[in-house]
Design a protein around this motif. Structure first.
Motif, short mmCIF file in Angstrom:
data_model
loop_
_atom_site.label_atom_id
_atom_site.label_comp_id
_atom_site.label_asym_id
_atom_site.label_seq_id
_atom_site.Cartn_x
_atom_site.Cartn_y
_atom_site.Cartn_z
N ALA A 21 -49.95 -49.66 -42.32
CA ALA A 21 -49.72 -48.57 -41.37
C ALA A 21 -50.38 -48.86 -40.03
CB ALA A 21 -50.24 -47.25 -41.95
N TYR A 22 -51.58 -49.39 -40.05
CA TYR A 22 -52.30 -49.68 -38.80
C TYR A 22 -51.58 -50.77 -38.00
CZ TYR A 22 -55.90 -51.22 -35.54
OH TYR A 22 -56.57 -51.59 -34.41
N GLU A 23 -51.11 -51.82 -38.67
CA GLU A 23 -50.45 -52.90 -37.94
C GLU A 23 -49.10 -52.46 -37.38
OE1 GLU A 23 -50.49 -56.78 -39.55
OE2 GLU A 23 -52.52 -56.60 -40.34
N ILE A 24 -48.44 -51.53 -38.03
CA ILE A 24 -47.19 -51.01 -37.50
C ILE A 24 -47.45 -50.06 -36.33
CG2 ILE A 24 -45.19 -49.52 -38.01
CD1 ILE A 24 -45.14 -50.70 -40.82
N LEU A 25 -48.56 -49.31 -36.40
CA LEU A 25 -48.81 -48.24 -35.43
C LEU A 25 -49.80 -48.60 -34.32
CD1 LEU A 25 -48.99 -45.37 -38.04
CD2 LEU A 25 -47.32 -45.51 -36.19
N GLY A 26 -50.77 -49.45 -34.61
CA GLY A 26 -51.80 -49.75 -33.62
C GLY A 26 -52.77 -48.61 -33.41
N ALA A 29 -56.03 -43.49 -36.32
CA ALA A 29 -55.83 -42.06 -36.56
C ALA A 29 -54.42 -41.79 -37.08
CB ALA A 29 -56.09 -41.26 -35.29
N ASP A 30 -53.41 -42.42 -36.43
CA ASP A 30 -52.03 -42.25 -36.89
C ASP A 30 -51.84 -42.86 -38.27
OD1 ASP A 30 -51.44 -40.94 -34.57
OD2 ASP A 30 -50.36 -42.60 -33.63
N ALA A 31 -52.49 -43.99 -38.52
CA ALA A 31 -52.38 -44.63 -39.84
C ALA A 31 -52.94 -43.71 -40.93
CB ALA A 31 -53.10 -45.97 -39.85
N GLU A 32 -54.06 -43.04 -40.64
CA GLU A 32 -54.62 -42.11 -41.61
C GLU A 32 -53.68 -40.92 -41.86
OE1 GLU A 32 -56.98 -42.53 -43.53
OE2 GLU A 32 -58.40 -43.95 -42.64
N ASP A 33 -53.02 -40.46 -40.80
CA ASP A 33 -52.04 -39.38 -40.97
C ASP A 33 -50.89 -39.83 -41.87
OD1 ASP A 33 -53.49 -37.68 -39.35
OD2 ASP A 33 -52.28 -38.05 -37.56
N VAL A 34 -50.46 -41.06 -41.67
CA VAL A 34 -49.39 -41.60 -42.50
C VAL A 34 -49.81 -41.67 -43.95
CG1 VAL A 34 -48.18 -43.77 -43.04
CG2 VAL A 34 -48.13 -42.86 -40.71
N LEU A 57 -45.15 -47.37 -53.06
CA LEU A 57 -46.06 -46.83 -52.05
C LEU A 57 -45.91 -47.57 -50.71
CD1 LEU A 57 -49.23 -46.29 -54.27
CD2 LEU A 57 -47.85 -44.51 -53.17
N VAL A 58 -45.71 -48.87 -50.76
CA VAL A 58 -45.49 -49.63 -49.52
C VAL A 58 -44.24 -49.13 -48.82
CG1 VAL A 58 -44.89 -51.90 -48.58
CG2 VAL A 58 -46.75 -51.70 -50.24
N GLN A 59 -43.20 -48.83 -49.59
CA GLN A 59 -41.97 -48.32 -48.99
C GLN A 59 -42.19 -46.96 -48.34
OE1 GLN A 59 -38.02 -48.83 -50.87
NE2 GLN A 59 -37.93 -46.61 -50.96
N ILE A 60 -42.90 -46.07 -49.04
CA ILE A 60 -43.19 -44.75 -48.47
C ILE A 60 -43.96 -44.89 -47.17
CG2 ILE A 60 -44.49 -42.61 -48.78
CD1 ILE A 60 -43.89 -42.73 -51.74
N VAL A 61 -45.03 -45.68 -47.20
CA VAL A 61 -45.89 -45.85 -46.02
C VAL A 61 -45.12 -46.48 -44.87
CG1 VAL A 61 -47.86 -47.15 -45.13
CG2 VAL A 61 -48.08 -45.85 -47.26
N ASP A 289 -67.20 -46.23 -35.65
CA ASP A 289 -68.31 -46.73 -36.46
C ASP A 289 -67.98 -46.81 -37.94
OD1 ASP A 289 -70.37 -47.30 -34.59
OD2 ASP A 289 -70.72 -45.16 -34.31
N LEU A 290 -66.80 -46.34 -38.32
CA LEU A 290 -66.39 -46.35 -39.73
C LEU A 290 -65.86 -47.73 -40.10
CD1 LEU A 290 -65.81 -44.77 -42.36
CD2 LEU A 290 -63.56 -44.21 -41.40
N LEU A 291 -66.43 -48.32 -41.12
CA LEU A 291 -65.97 -49.62 -41.61
C LEU A 291 -64.77 -49.39 -42.53
CD1 LEU A 291 -66.36 -52.68 -41.78
CD2 LEU A 291 -67.91 -52.29 -43.70
N ARG A 292 -63.62 -49.95 -42.19
CA ARG A 292 -62.38 -49.72 -42.94
C ARG A 292 -62.00 -50.97 -43.73
NH1 ARG A 292 -59.91 -45.11 -40.83
NH2 ARG A 292 -60.68 -44.47 -38.77
N PRO A 293 -61.93 -50.87 -45.06
CA PRO A 293 -61.47 -52.02 -45.86
C PRO A 293 -60.02 -52.35 -45.54
CG PRO A 293 -62.56 -50.37 -47.24
CD PRO A 293 -62.32 -49.73 -45.91
#
Length: 300
Positions: A21-26, A29-34, A57-61, A289-293
């Motif tokens: 989601a992040y790589e599609i959106l950049g 915050a939007d990735a978390e909404d997705v 799940l990949v398809q949904i996201v 400051d949040l570390l995201r895996p």
């Protein structure tokens, strides 16, 4: 599957789903909404009928992210000043995987911004996450032939614009130490010596803080611009080292509360700095400051 077990399956794939989601959106915050919308959809179905939860799940996201990106593109047309992707802290994540590191780098995300939403999703799913074009066709709702053409067009577009990506933590730290010393002492020539001749500095303030309205290009202009910042805006700020979007970064904090004012991501090639990306938009620094895996591997 019981309701209690539902989050376990989704959480198992959450780093992968966030990365897609992040790589599609950049935008984190939007990735978390997705992810939130996708989880609600996942919770609303009978998971016992899903043979391959990961693919489902990949398809949904992917579909949710595409919808979000189309809306975000319209909003970005009215953005004040330079737009940069929302930075994410990537310490302990991307360094072991060069392809993942490159895919979340500022340079790559800015190249992906020049693709259409569908081209971007197809490129990311194919080149970064290794999905077949047949799988991607189902995810984006297009024919195999159309996706093959989209993938070819997107790949050529990105290859013509992508920068060399060679992370070297030891060399990078030495370059940044020289960069900081020169900026603090105000030695223009010393600073120019650590900057590539065609270095580019881009600042994103989102209309909330004062930044350079356009990219600053060239060693001499960038050096003078940075020394001015060091003397004025950032003279009394605390500085920390970090890693954002798989790039070495400097974090500037102000006041006794140590409020994060700026994340400066530094792109280095050899012993020269080729790119500086300064995020000052407070809306994009809220969760910095949040570390995201992160994850991109197909096998879990």
């Amino acid at each position: 599957m019981t309701e209690q077990a539902e989050p376990g399956v989704f959480d198992q794939f959450r780093p992968l789903l966030f990365t897609i989601a992040y790589e599609i959106l950049g935008s984190a915050a939007d990735a978390e909404d997705v992810l939130q919308d996708s989880y609600l959809r996942w919770r609303g179905i009978d998971q016992d009928e899903v043979e391959h939860p990961r693919a489902y799940l990949v398809q949904i996201v992917t579909r949710e992210a595409l919808n979000q990106l189309r809306s975000a593109r319209r909003r970005r047309e009215d953005y004040v000043g330079n737009w940069l992707p929302e930075p994410i802290r990537t310490e302990h994540d991307a360094s072991h995987d060069v392809l993942l590191a490159e895919s979340v780098s500022m340079a790559m995300l800015l190249v992906l911004e020049t693709l259409s939403p569908t081209e971007r999703a197809v490129f990311v799913l194919s080149e970064v996450f290794g999905h077949s074009l047949v799988e991607i066709a189902e995810m984006v709702g297009k024919t195999d032939t159309a996706v093959r053409q989209i993938a070819h067009r997107a790949r050529e577009h990105v290859q013509a614009r992508r920068k060399r990506f060679r992370p070297d933590a030891e060399t990078n730290r030495a370059v940044i130490d020289r960069f900081l010393l020169a900026a603090r002492t105000g030695e223009v020539q010393n600073l120019m010596d650590v900057l590539a001749p065609d270095v580019v500095q881009i600042s994103d303030g989102g209309g909330h803080v004062i930044v350079a309205g356009r990219p600053v290009v060239g060693a001499a202009p960038v050096a003078k611009f940075l020394i001015g910042l060091a003397r004025n805006s950032m003279a009394d700020m605390a500085v920390e080292f970090g890693s954002f979007n798989a790039l070495p970064a400097l974090l500037f904090r102000s006041g006794v509360e140590r409020r994060l004012d700026t994340v400066l991501m530094i792109e280095i090639d050899g012993d020269r700095i080729t790119g500086l990306y300064a995020m000052r938009n407070p809306e994009k620094l809220r969760s910095a400051d949040l570390l995201r895996p992160l994850d991109r591997l197909r096998d879990t």
